[in-house]
Design a protein around this motif. Structure first.
Motif, PDB file in Angstrom:
ATOM      1  N   HIS B   7       0.005   3.041  -4.281  1.00 31.23           N
ATOM      2  CA  HIS B   7      -0.598   4.330  -4.496  1.00 31.23           C
ATOM      3  C   HIS B   7      -2.109   4.238  -4.631  1.00 31.23           C
ATOM      4  O   HIS B   7      -2.815   5.134  -4.182  1.00 31.23           O
ATOM      5  CB  HIS B   7       0.001   4.959  -5.749  1.00 31.23           C
ATOM      6  N   ASN B  22       1.518   0.513  -9.335  1.00 28.13           N
ATOM      7  CA  ASN B  22       2.645   1.188  -8.706  1.00 28.13           C
ATOM      8  C   ASN B  22       2.759   0.876  -7.220  1.00 28.13           C
ATOM      9  O   ASN B  22       1.774   0.545  -6.563  1.00 28.13           O
ATOM     10  CB  ASN B  22       2.507   2.702  -8.889  1.00 28.13           C
ATOM     11  N   CYS B  23       3.960   1.054  -6.715  1.00 26.34           N
ATOM     12  CA  CYS B  23       4.229   0.765  -5.309  1.00 26.34           C
ATOM     13  C   CYS B  23       5.391   1.645  -4.847  1.00 26.34           C
ATOM     14  O   CYS B  23       6.348   1.860  -5.594  1.00 26.34           O
ATOM     15  CB  CYS B  23       4.579  -0.710  -5.170  1.00 26.34           C
ATOM     16  N   ALA B  24       5.284   2.156  -3.630  1.00 26.83           N
ATOM     17  CA  ALA B  24       6.375   2.912  -3.025  1.00 26.83           C
ATOM     18  C   ALA B  24       6.919   2.123  -1.855  1.00 26.83           C
ATOM     19  O   ALA B  24       6.179   1.438  -1.159  1.00 26.83           O
ATOM     20  CB  ALA B  24       5.880   4.273  -2.560  1.00 26.83           C
ATOM     21  N   TYR B  25       8.207   2.208  -1.635  1.00 29.28           N
ATOM     22  CA  TYR B  25       8.795   1.545  -0.478  1.00 29.28           C
ATOM     23  C   TYR B  25       9.678   2.545   0.250  1.00 29.28           C
ATOM     24  O   TYR B  25      10.064   3.576  -0.306  1.00 29.28           O
ATOM     25  CB  TYR B  25       9.584   0.300  -0.897  1.00 29.28           C
ATOM     26  N   ASN B  67      12.905   1.936  -9.403  1.00 30.08           N
ATOM     27  CA  ASN B  67      13.575   3.232  -9.387  1.00 30.08           C
ATOM     28  C   ASN B  67      14.034   3.498  -7.954  1.00 30.08           C
ATOM     29  O   ASN B  67      13.243   3.930  -7.106  1.00 30.08           O
ATOM     30  CB  ASN B  67      12.616   4.329  -9.864  1.00 30.08           C
ATOM     31  N   VAL B  70      13.799   7.237  -6.292  1.00 34.30           N
ATOM     32  CA  VAL B  70      12.545   7.692  -5.670  1.00 34.30           C
ATOM     33  C   VAL B  70      11.861   6.561  -4.917  1.00 34.30           C
ATOM     34  O   VAL B  70      10.715   6.715  -4.482  1.00 34.30           O
ATOM     35  CB  VAL B  70      11.597   8.307  -6.725  1.00 34.30           C
ATOM     36  N   LYS B  71      12.520   5.421  -4.769  1.00 31.82           N
ATOM     37  CA  LYS B  71      11.991   4.270  -4.033  1.00 31.82           C
ATOM     38  C   LYS B  71      10.621   3.866  -4.567  1.00 31.82           C
ATOM     39  O   LYS B  71       9.626   3.797  -3.829  1.00 31.82           O
ATOM     40  CB  LYS B  71      11.926   4.570  -2.538  1.00 31.82           C
ATOM     41  N   HIS B  72      10.604   3.574  -5.838  1.00 26.76           N
ATOM     42  CA  HIS B  72       9.355   3.264  -6.523  1.00 26.76           C
ATOM     43  C   HIS B  72       9.503   1.978  -7.321  1.00 26.76           C
ATOM     44  O   HIS B  72      10.519   1.725  -7.972  1.00 26.76           O
ATOM     45  CB  HIS B  72       8.995   4.439  -7.447  1.00 26.76           C
ATOM     46  N   SER B  74       7.193  -0.691  -9.944  1.00 23.98           N
ATOM     47  CA  SER B  74       5.963  -0.838 -10.724  1.00 23.98           C
ATOM     48  C   SER B  74       5.910  -2.192 -11.409  1.00 23.98           C
ATOM     49  O   SER B  74       6.945  -2.805 -11.681  1.00 23.98           O
ATOM     50  CB  SER B  74       5.832   0.283 -11.760  1.00 23.98           C
TER      51      SER B  74
END
Lengths: 114, 112
Positions: B7, B22-25, B67, B70-72, B74
């Protein structure tokens, strides 16, 4: 603590020349990788190698690239005819799949093509 | 397609405070999620990983939260120290036989 060793730490080469980047993986590891990182960008997968053959390669790993395990300890990446855009940090990594451990990375070789 | 992204590109934290990166995948098929630390002039160094069937894993001063809804992902670093200054990458691995796919890094600055 065992570590992945890469040589040289910095290589400067003329455009069009061949370069060989060398890696000594951790001794009991069986799975090897090459990655590259253009300055300030993310680490990009190039190729994985297992059982003396390429397991997977990315789009970056074109015909100008090759890998070899010439003996029981070294793992090399050859770039046949370097281009300016090949300038990057190149990281070797190895992994012991039998122990289900993470991949260990070397300190990298900084390749500068001029 | 597959992607792992972060992010924020930079994060500044006061020494001693906790930090969260944080990171989204996007690839639901990934089985392992990994955090790497990269200090200047060095290769990525493994910090901690988490398997997709877990939602939290703790190490020494670090905690990874996953998570899947939500594909998150951290990374929490407790009581940050000057030595924590580095670029942190999240990464994914479909399985242990597969390549590691790195996301973009977040540079963590520890303020005195």
């Amino acid at each position: 603590e065992p570590e992945v060793t890469q040589t040289p730490s910095h290589q400067v080469t003329q455009m069009g020349q061949e370069v060989i980047l060398r890696c000594v993986p951790i001794s009991n590891h069986l799975y090897f990788y090459w990655y590259r990182q253009i300055l300030g960008q993310k680490v990009e997968f190039l190729v994985s190698f297992y059982n003396n053959e390429i397991s997977e390669k990315s789009e970056i790993f074109d015909d100008q690239f090759s890998v070899e395990r010439p003996d029981g300890s070294n793992f090399t990446l050859k770039i046949r005819s370097t281009k300016l855009e090949d300038s990057a940090m190149y990281f070797c990594a190895s992994r012991d799949l039998t122990a289900n451990t993470e991949a260990f990375f070397g300190q990298g070789t900084r390749l500068t093509v001029v | 397609g597959e992607s792992v992204g972060l992010h924020l590109p930079t994060l500044s934290v006061q020494e001693g405070d906790n930090s969260i990166i944080n990171c989204a995948y996007s690839n639901s098929a990934s089985d392992y999620f990994i955090w790497y630390k990269q200090e200047s002039g060095k290769g990525p160094q493994f910090i901690i990983d988490i398997r997709s069937n877990m939602d939290k894993r703790q190490g020494q001063r670090v905690t990874v939260l996953l998570n899947k809804t939500v594909k998150h992902l951290s990374l929490q670093i407790a009581a940050t120290q000057p030595g924590d200054s580095a670029v942190y990458f999240c990464a994914e691995n479909r399985n242990r036989d597969d390549k590691i796919i790195f996301g973009k890094g977040t540079r963590l600055h520890i303020l005195p």
